[in-house]
Design an enzyme around this catalytic site. Sequence first.
Site, short mmCIF file in Angstrom:
data_model
loop_
_atom_site.label_atom_id
_atom_site.label_comp_id
_atom_site.label_asym_id
_atom_site.label_seq_id
_atom_site.Cartn_x
_atom_site.Cartn_y
_atom_site.Cartn_z
N GLU A 92 0.84 -1.19 0.00
CA GLU A 92 0.00 0.00 0.00
C GLU A 92 0.88 1.25 0.00
O GLU A 92 1.97 1.26 0.57
CB GLU A 92 -0.92 -0.01 1.22
CG GLU A 92 -1.95 -1.11 1.11
CD GLU A 92 -2.93 -1.14 2.27
OE1 GLU A 92 -4.10 -1.44 2.02
OE2 GLU A 92 -2.53 -0.88 3.41
N CYS A 105 3.73 8.47 0.74
CA CYS A 105 4.31 7.57 1.73
C CYS A 105 4.47 6.20 1.08
O CYS A 105 3.47 5.53 0.78
CB CYS A 105 3.38 7.52 2.95
SG CYS A 105 3.93 6.41 4.23
N CYS A 112 6.52 -6.86 7.33
CA CYS A 112 7.70 -6.40 8.08
C CYS A 112 8.08 -7.45 9.12
O CYS A 112 7.23 -8.13 9.68
CB CYS A 112 7.40 -5.07 8.76
SG CYS A 112 8.82 -4.37 9.59
N CYS A 116 6.78 -4.49 15.76
CA CYS A 116 6.43 -3.43 16.72
C CYS A 116 4.98 -3.63 17.15
O CYS A 116 4.10 -3.88 16.33
CB CYS A 116 6.61 -2.05 16.09
SG CYS A 116 8.29 -1.75 15.53
N CYS A 119 1.77 -1.74 15.47
CA CYS A 119 1.76 -1.54 14.01
C CYS A 119 1.06 -2.68 13.28
O CYS A 119 1.37 -3.86 13.48
CB CYS A 119 3.20 -1.40 13.53
SG CYS A 119 3.36 -1.33 11.76
N CYS A 330 -0.88 6.55 9.86
CA CYS A 330 0.35 5.97 10.36
C CYS A 330 0.12 4.66 11.12
O CYS A 330 -0.69 4.61 12.03
CB CYS A 330 0.97 7.00 11.29
SG CYS A 330 2.66 6.69 11.62
S1 SF4 Z 1 6.55 0.29 12.80
FE1 SF4 Z 1 5.66 -1.41 11.63
S2 SF4 Z 1 6.56 -1.24 9.58
FE2 SF4 Z 1 7.83 0.03 10.96
S3 SF4 Z 1 9.45 -1.36 11.64
FE3 SF4 Z 1 7.83 -1.53 13.20
S4 SF4 Z 1 6.58 -3.29 12.50
FE4 SF4 Z 1 7.86 -2.65 10.77
#
Ligand code: SF4
Length: 347
Positions: A92, A105, A112, A116, A119, A330
């Site tokens: 995306e 963006c 990923c 985190c 996220c 975000c």
């Molecule tokens: S915020 Fe999301 S996209 Fe960015 S490094 Fe952490 S898990 Fe990965």
Amino acid sequence: MIKENLFGKTLSELQEVVIKIGLQKFVAKQLTDWMYKKRIRSFEEMHNLSKQTREKLAESYDISYTTSTSIQESVDGTKKYLFPVKPHQFIETAYIPEGDRATLCVSSQVGCKMGCLFCMTGKQGFQGDLSSGEILNQIFNIPEFEKLTNVVYMGMGEPFDNLDEVLKSIEILTSDYGLGWSPKRITVSTIGIIPAMKRFLNQSKANLAISLHNPFEDERKKLMPIESVYHLTKLLDEIRSFEFSGQRRISFEYIMFKGENDQQRHINELARILNGIKCRINLIRFHPIPNVPLESSSNETISRFQVGLKRKGIITTIRASRGEDIFAACGLLSTKELVKRQKNEDY
Ligand code: SF4
């Protein structure tokens, strides 16, 4: 036979390609003119290349682009583009117009690895790295290309976990043979992979944004597993030792979680650890995601936090939330559900 895509290759990579197939080195420069400056999408349109040269290139290579398969538009004008990458892989890209600025963006990975807590992309897991061409395709292949003033690498993925391809894409955006953009128009965001950050700082002039989110290492670790590997103290030492000359900017992203990182002691500690670094902090409201026991700080708390940091002499802005209704804000980018749906349809 699947042909290799030349779109996204740097000038030196193209020189290797043309020499390999027996063409003159200068053909590489002609290719960059057509692909990056004129945005031509087939060898046939490259009038200053002989028919023989075009045929030779087309035998093994192409310059294909990928068009987005869906566009969602927010009430605030933000748009979210969905691009297919490989079978069952999607990314995306968020287009964010704001006054006389238009920011794109872009994603650097499918999913990923970094996990985190806050996220959606992290929840999706990791499916693959994007090539430089796949990163640039998100920029070149949207209707708003001509309007873009800025590109931020803050979409899906950790850019410094795919640094080679990210650096190549930045080279093409900023070099004379490519788009010739000022590196000031580009910001790359990282959670703090120190060796890759050092390479990035030495090999590019683009701006750097660090996802900070908590100044206390034991608390940050609960939000961001990377803290166990690359400690914040070490990260900031590296930043302090780097000469940020000229126009290059460094900023810190700070998502505000109710009761977790929004107290006076966090303001005090931020001021302490960032002492001596010329920077800006961007405060970001948290957008809740399923099964994550975190809430956003209230608008009042965020404003108070901003005032507190400013009193400590730190330039602090509150980032306006954009595209929340289409999950483009975000931390909300994810193509996990789509992958599941597509796979089910295939069976
Ligand atoms: S915020 Fe999301 S996209 Fe960015 S490094 Fe952490 S898990 Fe990965």
